[in-house]
Design an enzyme around this catalytic site. Structure first.
Site, short mmCIF file in Angstrom:
data_model
loop_
_atom_site.label_atom_id
_atom_site.label_comp_id
_atom_site.label_asym_id
_atom_site.label_seq_id
_atom_site.Cartn_x
_atom_site.Cartn_y
_atom_site.Cartn_z
CB CYS A 276 -0.98 0.00 1.27
SG CYS A 276 -2.29 -1.26 0.98
CG PHE A 338 5.32 -5.98 3.97
CD1 PHE A 338 4.36 -7.00 3.75
CD2 PHE A 338 4.78 -4.73 4.69
CE1 PHE A 338 3.03 -6.87 4.07
CE2 PHE A 338 3.76 -4.68 5.02
CZ PHE A 338 2.67 -5.63 4.75
C1 UDX Z 1 -0.71 -0.25 5.78
C2 UDX Z 1 -1.90 0.49 6.90
O1 UDX Z 1 -1.22 0.35 8.07
C3 UDX Z 1 -3.18 -0.09 6.69
O2 UDX Z 1 -3.96 0.65 7.47
C4 UDX Z 1 -3.76 0.25 5.37
O3 UDX Z 1 -5.15 -0.51 5.20
C5 UDX Z 1 -2.50 -0.83 4.56
O4 UDX Z 1 -1.17 -0.32 4.65
P1 UDX Z 1 0.27 -2.70 5.89
O5 UDX Z 1 0.95 -2.34 4.78
O6 UDX Z 1 -0.39 -4.00 6.22
O7 UDX Z 1 -0.76 -1.60 6.35
O8 UDX Z 1 1.51 -2.68 7.19
P2 UDX Z 1 1.93 -1.50 8.13
O9 UDX Z 1 1.85 -2.10 9.63
O10 UDX Z 1 1.30 -0.10 8.07
O11 UDX Z 1 3.50 -1.28 7.84
C6 UDX Z 1 3.94 -1.15 6.51
C7 UDX Z 1 5.43 -1.05 6.68
O12 UDX Z 1 5.87 -0.11 7.44
C8 UDX Z 1 6.13 -2.43 7.16
O13 UDX Z 1 7.26 -2.82 6.26
C9 UDX Z 1 6.47 -1.99 8.49
O14 UDX Z 1 7.61 -2.70 8.87
C10 UDX Z 1 6.90 -0.62 8.46
N1 UDX Z 1 6.88 0.16 9.49
C11 UDX Z 1 5.86 0.52 10.33
C12 UDX Z 1 8.13 0.76 10.12
O15 UDX Z 1 9.25 0.49 9.53
N2 UDX Z 1 8.03 1.03 11.24
C13 UDX Z 1 6.87 1.44 12.02
O16 UDX Z 1 7.03 2.13 13.02
C14 UDX Z 1 5.78 1.15 11.54
#
Ligand code: UDX
Ligand code: ADP
Length: 462
Positions: A276, A338
């Site tokens: 996303c 991821f």
């Molecule tokens: C995201 C949104 O959170 C969600 O609301 C939407 O519907 C879809 O996109 P998702 O992609 O499943 O969800 O995962 P998310 O938990 O948001 O993490 C995205 C990426 O950011 C991951 O690679 C995660 O490791 C990274 N991340 C997240 C960080 O590096 N640091 C953080 O503090 C949070």
């Protein structure tokens, strides 16, 4: 009242969302359809540990509802025909061709769905956009439905999904909010209410927000852009921390205690991945540019630029720390997904880091508890940096972390799987070449403990 739901697309969004709707609303028949026969077979697999998507708790939900009021099928027309409400939950990847290539969302799957609904529908339907879409897509869907349909009435709603992978079931059970956008006409409002009533079976009505369609569509893009921006912001600080002796975890904690900032989503990492964030921001940038809003576009594009930089600098650091050459050296990757608790690898930082290291002729040995070997090969080939056979010369997929680390020069932590924390790190150290390096891309491990064992430990932002 909605009694029969069809969901087109049995992916990461459609599958879990519909499973929860079915579990919470036993009086509604929910049919999830997909063109992909293998995927549907997997959803129907007797052994619930073999569902096509790994999400904690999903097996229990599917186990309870499947065969009762939850069905998975490839008979798309039949499900459309029978439904009062149709969710469109198909993929909207970034365009790889033509105008908007590399930026705009590719809406061909959405358009195909709209045309199929128009052709098949013989009674009034509520059509609900579940996939994340560019603002004003609802208009395009409406045009197609109204001009090619059989004269029946369609109401288009936007009901974006905010679930995060790995916590999908939790998020669906107790969402911060459910957002439903619809037409401001009386018919539009009626359709909104019907969908509100579905969610109200388990979500407090105060947490169900209704808006116009455009606000709903844009809110989803905005939410993802803000979340990704937080990660890029803390990652930008991580580089500065490394230069100044500050510790990014301490900085994150200190700022997170400010209630205006909040403590969540401030974990510095090797870079965000997932289907996303990048796609939605590129899409936002494209939309802004198409309205001539260049400053707005540049502002958001920087979030992606920072993220690309973070991935690249992680691999560069591995190379320079290993005495400027990784050629012929074994580098173990712990994690490929991821993030933890998912088998999804889309846009995972691991793919890009592996690609950089392979370009330097490193031998990369990967272990991920949930990702299949085929997926890892597919991800690398998808970048088209080199041929499949060439990639396979440099990548090995191991079935456990200890084998991946055996005789390695260095370990890189790419995904924050809990199990890595409880490994016997002394044993891993004993079986590695010395000096033994750990590059922690997730700030996951106890650096002091590892240093006591003898590892040379480096973490992002320290
Ligand atoms: C995201 C949104 O959170 C969600 O609301 C939407 O519907 C879809 O996109 P998702 O992609 O499943 O969800 O995962 P998310 O938990 O948001 O993490 C995205 C990426 O950011 C991951 O690679 C995660 O490791 C990274 N991340 C997240 C960080 O590096 N640091 C953080 O503090 C949070
Ligand atoms: P998401 O993460 O948005 O759920 P996925 O790629 O996991 O995306 O899932 C989208 C699903 O939609 C895929 O399984 C794909 O086969 C399916 N799909 C795409 N177009 C159609 C269509 N016209 N009819 C039925 N299924 C479709």
């Amino acid at each position: 009242m909605i009694k029969n739901i069809c969901c087109i697309g049995a992916g990461y969004v459609g599958g879990p969302t519909m499973a929860v709707i079915a579990q919470k609303c036993p009086h509604i028949k929910v049919t999830v359809v997909d063109l992909n026969q293998d995927r549907i077979n997997a959803w129907n697999h007797e052994d619930l540990s073999l569902l096509p998507i790994y999400e904690p708790g999903l097996d229990t939900v599917v186990g309870e509802a499947r065969g009762r009021n939850l069905f998975f099928s490839t008979e798309v027309d039949k499900a459309i025909d029978e439904a009062d409400a149709i969710f469109i939950s198909v993929n909207t990847p970034t365009k790889t061709y033509g105008v908007g290539k590399g930026m705009a969302a590719d809406l061909k799957y959405i358009e195909l769905c709209a045309r199929q609904i128009a052709r098949v529908a013989k009674s009034d339907k509520i059509v609900i956009e579940k996939s994340t879409l560019p603002v004003r897509t609802a208009q395009a869907i409406k045009d197609i439905l109204d001009h090619t349909g059989n004269g029946v009435n369609f109401q288009i709603l936007s009901n974006p999904e905010f679930l995060a992978e790995g916590t999908a079931i939790e998020d669906l059970f107790a969402p911060d909010r459910v957002l439903i956008g619809g037409d401001t006409s009386p018919e539009g409002q009626k359709a909104i209410q019907k969908l509100v009533d579905v969610y109200a079976n388990w979500v407090n009505r105060d947490n169900i927000l209704t808006t116009n369609v455009w606000s709903s569509e844009l809110s989803k893009l905005t939410a993802n852009a803000f979340l990704a921006q937080r990660v890029s912001s803390i990652n930008a600080m991580s580089e500065l921390c490394e230069k100044t002796g500050a510790d990014v975890n301490e900085v994150a904690k200190a700022i997170g205690l400010d209630s205006r900032i909040g403590s969540k989503f401030l974990k510095s990492s090797v870079g965000f991945g997932g289907s996303c964030f990048q796609k939605d921001i590129l899409n936002l940038v494209y939309i802004a540019k198409s309205y001539g809003l260049n400053e707005v576009a540049d502002y958001w594009e920087q979030v992606i630029i920072m993220n690309d930089h973070q991935k690249r600098r992680f691999s560069k650091n591995i190379i320079s720390t290993l005495y400027n050459t990784v050629s012929g050296k074994k580098i173990a990757f712990l994690g490929w997904a991821f993030k933890k608790d998912t088998n999804d690898t889309r846009e995972s930082a691991a793919i890009y880091v592996a690609d950089d290291l392979i370009s330097e002729q490193a031998n990369v040995a990967v272990f991920d508890p949930k990702v299949e070997a085929d997926q890892i090969h597919f991800d690398l080939n998808y970048l088209e940096t080199r041929s499949d056979s060439e990639n396979k010369k440099y990548i090995a997929i191991e079935s456990n972390g200890y084998d991946a680390c055996k005789n390695a020069h260095a370990i890189a932590i790419l995904t924050e799987w809990d199990e890595f924390k409880s490994y016997d790190w002394q044993k891993i150290y004993d079986n590695m070449l010395k000096p033994a390096f750990v590059f922690d891309g997730r700030n996951l491990l106890d650096g002091e403990k590892l240093e006591k064992i003898g590892f040379i430990y480096q973490a992002i932002g320290k």
